[in-house]
Design an enzyme around this catalytic site. Sequence first.
Site, PDB file in Angstrom:
ATOM      1  N   LYS A 197       0.851  -1.180   0.000  1.00  0.00           N
ATOM      2  CA  LYS A 197       0.000   0.000   0.000  1.00  0.00           C
ATOM      3  C   LYS A 197       0.892   1.238   0.000  1.00  0.00           C
ATOM      4  CE  LYS A 197      -4.188  -1.759   0.249  1.00  0.00           C
ATOM      5  NZ  LYS A 197      -5.173  -1.521  -0.832  1.00  0.00           N
ATOM      6  N   ASP A 245      -8.683   0.565  -9.894  1.00  0.00           N
ATOM      7  CA  ASP A 245      -9.492  -0.115  -8.867  1.00  0.00           C
ATOM      8  C   ASP A 245     -10.691   0.768  -8.498  1.00  0.00           C
ATOM      9  OD1 ASP A 245     -10.607  -1.366  -6.702  1.00  0.00           O
ATOM     10  OD2 ASP A 245      -8.805  -1.455  -5.488  1.00  0.00           O
ATOM     11  N   ASP A 304      -0.186  -0.515  -4.679  1.00  0.00           N
ATOM     12  CA  ASP A 304      -1.521   0.097  -4.744  1.00  0.00           C
ATOM     13  C   ASP A 304      -1.448   1.484  -4.140  1.00  0.00           C
ATOM     14  OD1 ASP A 304      -4.168   0.742  -4.764  1.00  0.00           O
ATOM     15  OD2 ASP A 304      -4.846  -1.008  -3.617  1.00  0.00           O
ATOM     16  N   LYS A 307     -14.100  -6.352  -7.500  1.00  0.00           N
ATOM     17  CA  LYS A 307     -14.447  -6.717  -6.113  1.00  0.00           C
ATOM     18  C   LYS A 307     -15.960  -6.845  -6.016  1.00  0.00           C
ATOM     19  CE  LYS A 307     -10.676  -4.017  -4.111  1.00  0.00           C
ATOM     20  NZ  LYS A 307     -10.303  -2.717  -3.522  1.00  0.00           N
ATOM     21  N   GLU A 333      -1.671  -0.176  -8.952  1.00  0.00           N
ATOM     22  CA  GLU A 333      -3.125   0.003  -8.866  1.00  0.00           C
ATOM     23  C   GLU A 333      -3.464   1.443  -8.534  1.00  0.00           C
ATOM     24  OE1 GLU A 333      -5.748  -2.246  -6.031  1.00  0.00           O
ATOM     25  OE2 GLU A 333      -4.142  -3.692  -6.277  1.00  0.00           O
TER      26      GLU A 333
HETATM   27 MG    MG Z   1      -6.811  -1.364  -4.612  1.00  0.00          MG
END
Ligand code: MG
Length: 335
Positions: free
Chosen positions: A145, A225, A169, A247, A195
Amino acid sequence: MKLRWESLPLELKTTFRIAHGASDKRFNVLVFLDDGVGEAAAVPYYGESQEGIIEYLKTVPDLGEEVFDLDQVLARRPPGSRAARSAIDQALHDLWGKRLGQPLYKLLGLNPMRLPPTSITIGMDDPKVMARQARESGQPILKLKLGGDCDEERVSAIRAVTNAKIRVDANAGWSREQALKIIPRLAEFDLEFIEQPLAVEDLQGYFWLKKELRELNVNLPIFADESVKTSRDVVLLAGAVDGVVVKLMKTEGIREALRTIHTARAHDMQVMLSCMVESSVGVTAAAHLAPLCDHVDLDGPLLIRIDPYAGLTYDGSKITLPERPGIGVMKRSTA
Ligand code: MG
């Protein structure tokens, strides 16, 4: 079909930091449709809360008894909470499989041996802390992240201690200028892809970024995303990104997730299947779609302290689907 629900508080093993903020508890909701079960993840930065999900569920009319007419049942969901709509869809798919006595992947005609391995997420933190977590995890695929200051130091520190595949991401944490500055540098660290480098609404930014990176000869793939929730959004970014992240909480369930995956394929995009902070209920529901995807990021159950359900299982990065009918999750006796 009888709709009911119960709250599902989840405690994270460690405080989870991303570009949107930090959290160590989540308050999800389990949704039941007769014997079927699904999960609604209350993700604050998607505007979802446990109260909002439950308020929505109270407004859902009778969904009828036609379990096998999935689109008709799902069309009866009122507009509102994406997470709650997703949980109803999951519970319906679970019930569908249970009525037929078959696991969901089989009803979808998918091979459970063709599941890409999952990445394990390392939350945004001090570069040294992230490097230690990367080393201690021993995992072959890591997702980092990013989206703050010192992102290059973070990736550099982790690359120095592991040969793992690394995907990153940014969670919409960079401006266009920041993204254009840092992506060519990050490309030096042998990353799989990045991402959501840009803001959620900045769709034109993705076309701009693609052109700029091409001029610099930077070939690091870019995935969207937060900017892509459903199949319609995929179309808007066709030609601008190399892949999309699917997702169940964004697509409002399995039905639209399938459409989103196929739409991405039709536009030559890769697909990563991912999850929010969820128990084994929501993550196992998603995992049935993994044979259709190139990459998997389904580590939700590994991030929480107590998972009340058993479902998919992990062996390092390898995931295995349960053989039970429907989604195949089972309440743990100790929970
Ligand atoms: Mg993501």
